[in-house]
Scaffold this motif. Structure first.
Motif, mmCIF file in Angstrom:
data_model
loop_
_atom_site.group_PDB
_atom_site.id
_atom_site.type_symbol
_atom_site.label_atom_id
_atom_site.label_comp_id
_atom_site.label_asym_id
_atom_site.label_seq_id
_atom_site.Cartn_x
_atom_site.Cartn_y
_atom_site.Cartn_z
ATOM 1 N N CYS A 72 0.791 -1.233 0.000
ATOM 2 C CA CYS A 72 0.000 0.000 0.000
ATOM 3 C C CYS A 72 0.823 1.282 0.000
ATOM 4 O O CYS A 72 0.386 2.293 -0.509
ATOM 5 N N GLY A 73 1.974 1.261 0.586
ATOM 6 C CA GLY A 73 2.725 2.498 0.739
ATOM 7 C C GLY A 73 2.189 3.268 1.935
ATOM 8 O O GLY A 73 1.357 2.792 2.685
ATOM 9 N N GLY A 74 2.679 4.475 2.117
ATOM 10 C CA GLY A 74 2.272 5.294 3.250
ATOM 11 C C GLY A 74 3.454 5.611 4.140
ATOM 12 O O GLY A 74 4.611 5.496 3.731
ATOM 13 N N LEU A 75 3.162 5.988 5.365
ATOM 14 C CA LEU A 75 4.191 6.403 6.306
ATOM 15 C C LEU A 75 4.949 5.188 6.843
ATOM 16 O O LEU A 75 4.332 4.220 7.306
ATOM 17 N N CYS A 76 6.277 5.256 6.753
ATOM 18 C CA CYS A 76 7.133 4.165 7.235
ATOM 19 C C CYS A 76 8.232 4.730 8.119
ATOM 20 O O CYS A 76 8.673 5.863 7.937
ATOM 21 N N VAL A 77 8.662 3.914 9.060
ATOM 22 C CA VAL A 77 9.868 4.227 9.801
ATOM 23 C C VAL A 77 11.001 3.592 8.998
ATOM 24 O O VAL A 77 10.852 2.499 8.454
ATOM 25 N N SER A 78 12.108 4.317 8.877
ATOM 26 C CA SER A 78 13.179 3.891 7.990
ATOM 27 C C SER A 78 14.534 4.020 8.672
ATOM 28 O O SER A 78 14.758 4.942 9.456
ATOM 29 N N ALA A 79 15.422 3.087 8.335
ATOM 30 C CA ALA A 79 16.810 3.164 8.784
ATOM 31 C C ALA A 79 17.675 2.473 7.746
ATOM 32 O O ALA A 79 17.247 1.499 7.121
ATOM 33 N N ARG A 80 18.875 2.963 7.574
ATOM 34 C CA ARG A 80 19.800 2.401 6.589
ATOM 35 C C ARG A 80 20.811 1.531 7.297
ATOM 36 O O ARG A 80 21.362 1.900 8.329
ATOM 37 N N VAL A 81 21.036 0.350 6.729
ATOM 38 C CA VAL A 81 22.070 -0.554 7.219
ATOM 39 C C VAL A 81 23.229 -0.487 6.236
ATOM 40 O O VAL A 81 23.032 -0.691 5.030
ATOM 41 N N TYR A 82 24.405 -0.163 6.747
ATOM 42 C CA TYR A 82 25.600 -0.215 5.921
ATOM 43 C C TYR A 82 26.757 -0.541 6.854
ATOM 44 O O TYR A 82 27.280 0.333 7.534
ATOM 45 N N GLY A 83 27.076 -1.818 6.939
ATOM 46 C CA GLY A 83 28.145 -2.252 7.837
ATOM 47 C C GLY A 83 28.132 -3.757 7.997
ATOM 48 O O GLY A 83 27.421 -4.471 7.294
ATOM 49 N N ASN A 84 28.897 -4.223 8.963
ATOM 50 C CA ASN A 84 29.008 -5.668 9.185
ATOM 51 C C ASN A 84 27.760 -6.210 9.895
ATOM 52 O O ASN A 84 26.825 -5.457 10.189
ATOM 53 N N GLU A 85 27.752 -7.505 10.162
ATOM 54 C CA GLU A 85 26.561 -8.130 10.752
ATOM 55 C C GLU A 85 26.233 -7.561 12.131
ATOM 56 O O GLU A 85 25.065 -7.347 12.456
ATOM 57 N N VAL A 86 27.250 -7.274 12.932
ATOM 58 C CA VAL A 86 27.016 -6.696 14.259
ATOM 59 C C VAL A 86 26.302 -5.348 14.107
ATOM 60 O O VAL A 86 25.333 -5.053 14.806
ATOM 61 N N HIS A 87 26.775 -4.541 13.158
ATOM 62 C CA HIS A 87 26.137 -3.244 12.907
ATOM 63 C C HIS A 87 24.691 -3.437 12.445
ATOM 64 O O HIS A 87 23.792 -2.713 12.874
ATOM 65 N N MET A 88 24.452 -4.435 11.574
ATOM 66 C CA MET A 88 23.090 -4.682 11.089
ATOM 67 C C MET A 88 22.151 -4.937 12.271
ATOM 68 O O MET A 88 21.075 -4.357 12.344
ATOM 69 N N TRP A 89 22.563 -5.771 13.218
ATOM 70 C CA TRP A 89 21.700 -6.068 14.368
ATOM 71 C C TRP A 89 21.524 -4.835 15.249
ATOM 72 O O TRP A 89 20.468 -4.633 15.839
ATOM 73 N N ARG A 90 22.535 -3.964 15.317
ATOM 74 C CA ARG A 90 22.396 -2.705 16.069
ATOM 75 C C ARG A 90 21.340 -1.821 15.433
ATOM 76 O O ARG A 90 20.590 -1.135 16.120
ATOM 77 N N VAL A 91 21.282 -1.812 14.095
ATOM 78 C CA VAL A 91 20.290 -0.983 13.410
ATOM 79 C C VAL A 91 18.884 -1.534 13.681
ATOM 80 O O VAL A 91 17.962 -0.771 13.960
ATOM 81 N N TYR A 92 18.724 -2.861 13.634
ATOM 82 C CA TYR A 92 17.419 -3.443 13.992
ATOM 83 C C TYR A 92 17.047 -3.026 15.416
ATOM 84 O O TYR A 92 15.921 -2.608 15.676
ATOM 85 N N ASP A 93 17.993 -3.136 16.353
ATOM 86 C CA ASP A 93 17.723 -2.749 17.748
ATOM 87 C C ASP A 93 17.332 -1.277 17.840
ATOM 88 O O ASP A 93 16.393 -0.919 18.558
ATOM 89 N N ALA A 94 18.049 -0.410 17.112
ATOM 90 C CA ALA A 94 17.748 1.025 17.151
ATOM 91 C C ALA A 94 16.357 1.303 16.575
ATOM 92 O O ALA A 94 15.602 2.115 17.112
ATOM 93 N N MET A 95 16.009 0.597 15.500
ATOM 94 C CA MET A 95 14.694 0.774 14.876
ATOM 95 C C MET A 95 13.584 0.418 15.864
ATOM 96 O O MET A 95 12.650 1.183 16.064
ATOM 97 N N PHE A 96 13.706 -0.747 16.488
ATOM 98 C CA PHE A 96 12.642 -1.171 17.399
ATOM 99 C C PHE A 96 12.645 -0.374 18.697
ATOM 100 O O PHE A 96 11.589 -0.138 19.281
ATOM 101 N N ALA A 97 13.807 0.114 19.138
ATOM 102 C CA ALA A 97 13.857 0.995 20.309
ATOM 103 C C ALA A 97 13.148 2.316 19.988
ATOM 104 O O ALA A 97 12.394 2.843 20.805
ATOM 105 N N TRP A 98 13.375 2.842 18.784
ATOM 106 C CA TRP A 98 12.714 4.076 18.354
ATOM 107 C C TRP A 98 11.200 3.881 18.396
ATOM 108 O O TRP A 98 10.463 4.737 18.887
ATOM 109 N N LEU A 99 10.733 2.753 17.866
ATOM 110 C CA LEU A 99 9.295 2.479 17.851
ATOM 111 C C LEU A 99 8.728 2.367 19.263
ATOM 112 O O LEU A 99 7.652 2.893 19.551
#
Length: 182
Positions: A103-130
């Motif tokens: 459908c599209g619409g309003l989304c929360v967004s974050a960019r992952v650019y780094g190693n696997e540890v960084h990727m999991w940090r971005v997931y954590d930051a996204m869900f902490a923000w929410l």
């Protein structure tokens, strides 16, 4: 020890979580499950591009693939994904390929650019923000898809075994809705 802690703080601060408007998307996609070796998305990509080549006239501009995630899975366990390509129109849909309309619409967004540890940090930051947002929550209604955009250039991570990826590069786009008042 102090420098390492300071460095980790800087890395976490560099994770930008923002709200963005996303246009509706039509996609041709292949469903896959989460596999212990994380090969499911790579197998789905191979199946998809065997049926829908990257030169297909239906594809939209922009060298990106999408991993679609049914949002209701975030409250339990993510076990089903779709790997897809955005199209202007579905046209003739080959066997083994599904059509998705996001459908599209309003989304929360974050960019992952780094190693696997960084990727999991971005997931954590996204869900902490929410969790901390006073206004928005993840839209977990049935039929609502989040997506992760995966660039195909200069390197297509969907063609590389997960364990060999040194730099994860994708953007998370998860639909949100206003929190209901109590």
């Amino acid at each position: 020890m102090d420098n390492r802690k300071r460095g980790e703080g800087i890395l976490q601060k560099s994770i930008a979580v923002e709200l963005v408007e996303v246009a509706p998307i039509k996609a041709l996609a292949v469903r896959t499950g989460m596999t212990p070796d994380k090969s499911g998305t790579r197998v789905a990509w191979s199946t998809l591009t065997a049926q829908v080549p990257l030169e297909d006239a239906r594809l939209t501009d922009g060298p990106s693939a999408y991993v679609f995630i049914p949002q209701e899975q975030w409250s339990k366990q993510v076990d089903t994904l779709w790997v897809g390509l955005a199209v202007h129109e579905f046209g003739d849909v080959p066997d083994g390929i599904e059509t998705l309309e996001v459908c599209g619409g309003l989304c929360v967004s974050a960019r992952v650019y780094g190693n696997e540890v960084h990727m999991w940090r971005v997931y954590d930051a996204m869900f902490a923000w929410l969790e901390q947002s006073p206004d928005y929550e993840l839209d977990r209604r049935e039929g609502v898809f989040g997506m992760e955009t995966v660039p195909l250039e200069p390197l297509n991570a969907l063609t590389i075994p997960y364990t060999e990826i040194e730099t994860f590069d994708f953007t998370m786009l998860y639909p949100v809705r206003k929190k209901s008042g109590f």
